[in-house]
Design an enzyme around this catalytic site. Structure first.
Site, mmCIF file in Angstrom:
data_model
loop_
_atom_site.group_PDB
_atom_site.id
_atom_site.type_symbol
_atom_site.label_atom_id
_atom_site.label_comp_id
_atom_site.label_asym_id
_atom_site.label_seq_id
_atom_site.Cartn_x
_atom_site.Cartn_y
_atom_site.Cartn_z
ATOM 1 N N HIS A 1 -3.297 7.492 2.518
ATOM 2 C CA HIS A 1 -3.706 6.174 2.025
ATOM 3 C C HIS A 1 -5.121 5.895 2.526
ATOM 4 O O HIS A 1 -5.456 6.198 3.667
ATOM 5 C CB HIS A 1 -2.729 5.114 2.546
ATOM 6 C CG HIS A 1 -3.150 3.713 2.224
ATOM 7 N ND1 HIS A 1 -3.544 3.340 0.949
ATOM 8 C CD2 HIS A 1 -3.256 2.600 3.000
ATOM 9 C CE1 HIS A 1 -3.855 2.056 0.977
ATOM 10 N NE2 HIS A 1 -3.696 1.585 2.198
ATOM 11 N N ASN B 1 -10.009 0.119 -0.231
ATOM 12 C CA ASN B 1 -8.546 0.178 -0.179
ATOM 13 C C ASN B 1 -8.004 -0.369 -1.504
ATOM 14 O O ASN B 1 -8.120 -1.564 -1.776
ATOM 15 C CB ASN B 1 -8.057 -0.654 1.012
ATOM 16 C CG ASN B 1 -6.549 -0.626 1.174
ATOM 17 O OD1 ASN B 1 -5.825 -0.184 0.283
ATOM 18 N ND2 ASN B 1 -6.066 -1.124 2.296
ATOM 19 N N CYS C 1 0.818 -1.231 0.000
ATOM 20 C CA CYS C 1 0.000 0.000 0.000
ATOM 21 C C CYS C 1 0.845 1.272 0.000
ATOM 22 O O CYS C 1 0.356 2.341 -0.361
ATOM 23 C CB CYS C 1 -0.949 0.000 1.188
ATOM 24 S SG CYS C 1 -2.117 -1.358 1.130
HETATM 25 O O1 UT7 Z 1 -3.714 -0.918 3.505
HETATM 26 C C1 UT7 Z 1 -2.950 -1.614 4.420
HETATM 27 C C2 UT7 Z 1 -3.302 -1.238 5.756
HETATM 28 N N1 UT7 Z 1 -4.470 -1.931 6.201
HETATM 29 C C3 UT7 Z 1 -5.224 -1.344 7.090
HETATM 30 O O2 UT7 Z 1 -4.980 -0.206 7.428
HETATM 31 C C4 UT7 Z 1 -6.333 -2.124 7.741
HETATM 32 C C5 UT7 Z 1 -6.267 -1.891 9.202
HETATM 33 N N2 UT7 Z 1 -7.302 -2.512 9.970
HETATM 34 C C6 UT7 Z 1 -8.597 -2.120 9.910
HETATM 35 O O3 UT7 Z 1 -8.949 -1.265 9.126
HETATM 36 C C7 UT7 Z 1 -9.554 -2.719 10.894
HETATM 37 O O4 UT7 Z 1 -8.850 -3.443 11.885
HETATM 38 C C8 UT7 Z 1 -10.604 -3.651 10.250
HETATM 39 C C9 UT7 Z 1 -11.579 -2.831 9.422
HETATM 40 C C10 UT7 Z 1 -9.923 -4.690 9.361
HETATM 41 C C11 UT7 Z 1 -11.416 -4.354 11.315
HETATM 42 O O5 UT7 Z 1 -11.994 -3.408 12.208
HETATM 43 P P1 UT7 Z 1 -11.839 -3.598 13.798
HETATM 44 O O6 UT7 Z 1 -12.641 -2.545 14.417
HETATM 45 O O7 UT7 Z 1 -10.376 -3.674 14.101
HETATM 46 O O8 UT7 Z 1 -12.565 -4.976 14.015
HETATM 47 P P2 UT7 Z 1 -11.975 -6.334 14.638
HETATM 48 O O9 UT7 Z 1 -10.987 -6.949 13.712
HETATM 49 O O10 UT7 Z 1 -11.579 -6.071 16.052
HETATM 50 O O11 UT7 Z 1 -13.276 -7.220 14.606
HETATM 51 C C12 UT7 Z 1 -14.442 -6.914 15.376
HETATM 52 C C13 UT7 Z 1 -15.490 -7.990 15.150
HETATM 53 C C14 UT7 Z 1 -14.921 -9.394 15.238
HETATM 54 O O12 UT7 Z 1 -15.889 -10.204 15.840
HETATM 55 P P3 UT7 Z 1 -15.761 -10.624 17.431
HETATM 56 O O13 UT7 Z 1 -14.454 -11.317 17.534
HETATM 57 O O14 UT7 Z 1 -15.798 -9.312 18.143
HETATM 58 O O15 UT7 Z 1 -16.967 -11.465 17.640
HETATM 59 C C15 UT7 Z 1 -14.775 -9.808 13.794
HETATM 60 O O16 UT7 Z 1 -14.869 -11.191 13.599
HETATM 61 O O17 UT7 Z 1 -16.003 -7.848 13.822
HETATM 62 C C16 UT7 Z 1 -15.952 -9.113 13.161
HETATM 63 N N3 UT7 Z 1 -15.800 -8.900 11.742
HETATM 64 C C17 UT7 Z 1 -16.844 -8.662 10.919
HETATM 65 N N4 UT7 Z 1 -18.169 -8.595 11.150
HETATM 66 C C18 UT7 Z 1 -18.968 -8.325 10.105
HETATM 67 C C19 UT7 Z 1 -14.651 -8.848 11.005
HETATM 68 N N5 UT7 Z 1 -14.951 -8.600 9.718
HETATM 69 C C20 UT7 Z 1 -16.297 -8.476 9.638
HETATM 70 C C21 UT7 Z 1 -17.184 -8.209 8.592
HETATM 71 N N6 UT7 Z 1 -18.504 -8.134 8.859
HETATM 72 N N7 UT7 Z 1 -16.770 -8.002 7.312
#
Ligand code: UT7
Length: 323
Positions: A250, A280, A113
């Site tokens: 980004h 992204n 990225c």
């Molecule tokens: O370009 C390279 C750089 N990449 C990035 O900058 C990405 C960085 N990370 C992020 O943007 C975020 O961490 C995410 C958008 C990927 C995830 O958001 P988050 O607030 O960190 O969520 P999380 O990973 O802590 O997940 C929260 C919950 C989990 O469920 P439990 O364990 O709380 O029951 C996940 O399983 O959300 C669940 N989850 C989803 N639910 C519905 C993960 N993906 C999804 C989804 N739909 N698509």
């Protein structure tokens, strides 16, 4: 003092737009979750006939037209991509051929990225080092091809597209009032390589592989890395957050963008956000956002523009330039 200034810009997006609702039939997710956690509302997905090379060519042609130049006026192409058409040759040489450009040199640069921020910095050095006079710097990606479409934690986040700029050497005075690239800062840390990677490759599995990400882990590091390199370019150029006209980060997650701008003290109305429209798009995200804000009249000649990116590796970097 020689500076590399932007002379033209262009972008290209696949025809097909995929809204969040479409994912509800594919994986256990919702439009509401995607919008709240990321700010993404839609992304473009490439058809079979739309590739990293074809999107890159399209963006490059538009950047040349915007610059009032022909392929014959360019002597370097740097393509930032992690989704090349083939393992080799470089997709940059395919774009060179598609443009009918049979002089100069072209190569791919892979920093995931952060690719565009790395590529424009490298092209700037080639220009100031006297190897090239004018360069096409392209970010083009088809991440839809390396997504695991059954993994809800990644497949909803990415999209396809391309953006390109033409940069050329001009004379400057050596101050931050000059047009062109004023300061850059690049970083990487391979100790973090398992946080965001593709589980395949020519020398290991012999396959292309799929993107894997520990999203929460990436998120945890993102704001600190972004603000670190930005403070570094501020110090190098002797400017402060208040001097910035446009912040073009980004586009991975609206929450990361907002938190970074807040920490740096950059006002919300100076931040260019396209993550809602494109998702992204990895190395294409910064030039796509730049092209968007130039097309709608926000970024104008003479504006001080701050670019930033971070991604797999980890890699991260920032570039300060006057438009
Ligand atoms: O370009 C390279 C750089 N990449 C990035 O900058 C990405 C960085 N990370 C992020 O943007 C975020 O961490 C995410 C958008 C990927 C995830 O958001 P988050 O607030 O960190 O969520 P999380 O990973 O802590 O997940 C929260 C919950 C989990 O469920 P439990 O364990 O709380 O029951 C996940 O399983 O959300 C669940 N989850 C989803 N639910 C519905 C993960 N993906 C999804 C989804 N739909 N698509």
């Amino acid at each position: 003092m020689m500076r590399s200034a932007v002379r033209g810009i262009g972008s290209a997006l696949p025809r097909r737009i995929m809204g969040n609702k479409e994912f509800e039939g594919l994986v256990d997710t919702s439009d509401e979750w995607i919008v709240q956690r990321t700010g993404i509302r839609q992304r473009h997905i490439a058809a079979d006939d739309e590739t990293t090379a074809s999107l890159g060519e399209d963006a490059a042609r538009k950047a040349l037209e915007n610059a009032g130049l022909e392929p014959g006026d360019i002597d370097l192409i740097v393509l930032a991509t992690s989704t090349p058409n083939n393992t080799f040759p470089a997709t940059a040489v395919e774009i060179q051929d598609r443009l009918g450009m049979h002089h100069g040199y072209a190569f791919d640069l892979q920093a995931v990225c952060s690719g565009f921020v790395y590529a424009i910095t490298v092209a700037d050095l080639h220009i100031r080092g006297g190897l090239a006079r004018r360069a096409l710097v392209i970010g083009s990606e088809t991440f839809s091809r390396i997504l695991d479409w059954s993994d809800r934690t990644t497949c909803v986040l990415f999209g396809d597209g391309a953006g390109a700029v033409v940069i050329e050497g001009i004379e400057g005075e050596g101050s931050s009032a000059d047009r062109g690239i004023i300061a850059s800062s690049l970083r990487s840390d391979g100790a973090q390589k398992d946080k965001l990677y593709v589980d395949g490759g020519p020398s290991t599995t012999g396959t292309v592989g799929h993107l894997r990400m520990q999203g929460r882990e990436v998120f945890k590091h993102a704001v600190g890395m972004i603000t670190d390199v930005i403070e570094n370019v501020f110090a190098k150029a002797d400017v402060t957050a208040g001097d910035i006209d446009w912040f073009v980060p980004h586009q991975a997650n609206k929450r990361i963008i907002d938190a970074s701008a807040r920490k740096l003290g950059i006002a919300e109305e100076k931040v260019v956000v396209t993550v809602d429209l494109h998702g992204n798009t990895s190395a294409a995200s910064v030039p796509l956002a730049l092209a968007h804000a130039v097309a709608d009249g926000r970024i104008k000649r003479g504006d001080l523009v701050l670019l930033e990116a971070m991604g797999g590796g980890f890699t991260w970097g920032a570039v300060l330039l006057r438009w």
